[in-house]
Design a protein around this motif. Structure first.
Motif, short mmCIF file in Angstrom:
data_model
loop_
_atom_site.label_atom_id
_atom_site.label_comp_id
_atom_site.label_asym_id
_atom_site.label_seq_id
_atom_site.Cartn_x
_atom_site.Cartn_y
_atom_site.Cartn_z
N LYS A 58 -49.27 -23.98 60.79
CA LYS A 58 -48.53 -25.23 60.63
C LYS A 58 -49.03 -25.85 59.33
O LYS A 58 -50.20 -26.20 59.21
CB LYS A 58 -48.77 -26.18 61.79
CG LYS A 58 -48.52 -25.56 63.17
CD LYS A 58 -47.10 -25.17 63.38
CE LYS A 58 -46.31 -26.24 64.02
NZ LYS A 58 -44.92 -25.87 64.26
N ILE A 79 -53.10 -25.88 59.96
CA ILE A 79 -53.57 -25.46 61.28
C ILE A 79 -53.06 -24.04 61.53
O ILE A 79 -51.90 -23.74 61.25
CB ILE A 79 -53.02 -26.40 62.37
CG1 ILE A 79 -53.44 -27.85 62.10
CG2 ILE A 79 -53.46 -25.94 63.76
CD1 ILE A 79 -52.61 -28.88 62.84
N ASN A 97 -52.63 -21.28 64.58
CA ASN A 97 -52.67 -20.99 66.00
C ASN A 97 -52.65 -19.48 66.19
O ASN A 97 -51.67 -18.82 65.80
CB ASN A 97 -51.48 -21.64 66.72
CG ASN A 97 -51.54 -23.13 66.66
OD1 ASN A 97 -52.52 -23.74 67.07
ND2 ASN A 97 -50.50 -23.76 66.12
N ARG A 150 -58.50 -25.15 62.56
CA ARG A 150 -58.11 -26.20 61.62
C ARG A 150 -58.76 -25.91 60.27
O ARG A 150 -59.96 -26.03 60.13
CB ARG A 150 -58.51 -27.57 62.14
CG ARG A 150 -57.71 -27.97 63.35
CD ARG A 150 -57.98 -29.41 63.78
NE ARG A 150 -57.14 -29.74 64.90
CZ ARG A 150 -55.90 -30.20 64.81
NH1 ARG A 150 -55.36 -30.40 63.64
NH2 ARG A 150 -55.19 -30.46 65.88
N THR A 181 -56.89 -22.40 68.31
CA THR A 181 -56.49 -23.16 67.13
C THR A 181 -57.62 -23.22 66.12
O THR A 181 -58.76 -23.48 66.48
CB THR A 181 -56.09 -24.59 67.55
OG1 THR A 181 -54.98 -24.50 68.47
CG2 THR A 181 -55.67 -25.43 66.36
#
Length: 148
Positions: free
Chosen positions: A145, A47, A49, A40, A38
Motif C-alpha cells: 500500500k 506498508i 502485507n 511498515r 504487515t
C-alpha cells in the motif's frame, strides 16, 4: 494499471517516490519464507502485507477501488489472475467507499484479466478498479500500500 517483472522494476521506480524503496526491499528479502503479516517500511506511507489468500473463482470476486493508496500486488508463489474494469464503466456498487478501510466494492464484471506468475507485479492506481486473487487454490503474495 502497470504489469511487469521484478527484474524490470527500475522502469517504474520513478513514477512514485516510494516505489524504489518498496522494490529494493522486496528484492533484498526472502519474503516467501518470512512470516505472514504487515511490514511498515515508512509509517502509513508504505506498508507491505505478506499474505496467503485462497483464490476465488472468476465470477465471485468483487472489484475493489481505493482512493488514498496505490496497490502493488507482487506474486511470490502460485498463479493469480487479477481482473480490471475502467472506472467510468462501474455501475453495481456493493459497498460504498469507506475511508477507514480505503475501499469501495463493486459487483461489475471485469473487462480485462491479467495472469500473474511468481516474480511479476501489478500496480493499480486509485482509478483502477481491480479484482485480485482470482483462480484456484492458495497463493503467496505481497500487497504493498503506497500512499498517493
Amino acid at each position: 494499471m502497470i504489469v511487469s517483472n521484478l527484474q524490470n522494476s527500475q522502469r517504474v521506480e520513478k513514477l512514485h517516490p516510494l516505489f524504489k524503496q518498496l522494490f529494493d526491499y522486496v528484492k533484498s528479502h526472502d519474503l516467501l519464507h518470512e512470516e505472514l503479516g504487515t511490514i511498515r517500511l515508512d509509517g502509513d506511507n508504505l506498508i507491505v502485507n505478506n499474505i496467503y489468500p485462497e483464490c476465488i473463482p472468476e465470477g465471485k470476486r468483487l472489484l475493489e477501488l481505493h482512493h488514498d493508496y496505490i496497490d502493488v500486488h507482487i506474486l511470490l508463489e502460485g498463479k493469480e489472475t487479477i481482473g480490471w474494469k475502467a472506472l467510468e464503466e462501474l455501475k453495481v456498487e456493493r459497498q460504498a467507499y469507506d475511508k477507514k478501510s480505503d475501499c469501495a466494492l463493486y459487483g461489475d464484471v471485469p473487462t480485462t484479466f491479467i495472469n500473474l506468475l511468481p516474480g511479476q507485479f501489478v500496480i493499480v492506481y486509485p482509478e483502477d478498479p481491480h479484482a485480485p486473487a482470482i483462480g484456484k487454490g492458495w497463493i503467496r503474495k505481497l500487497i504493498a500500500k503506497v500512499k498517493v
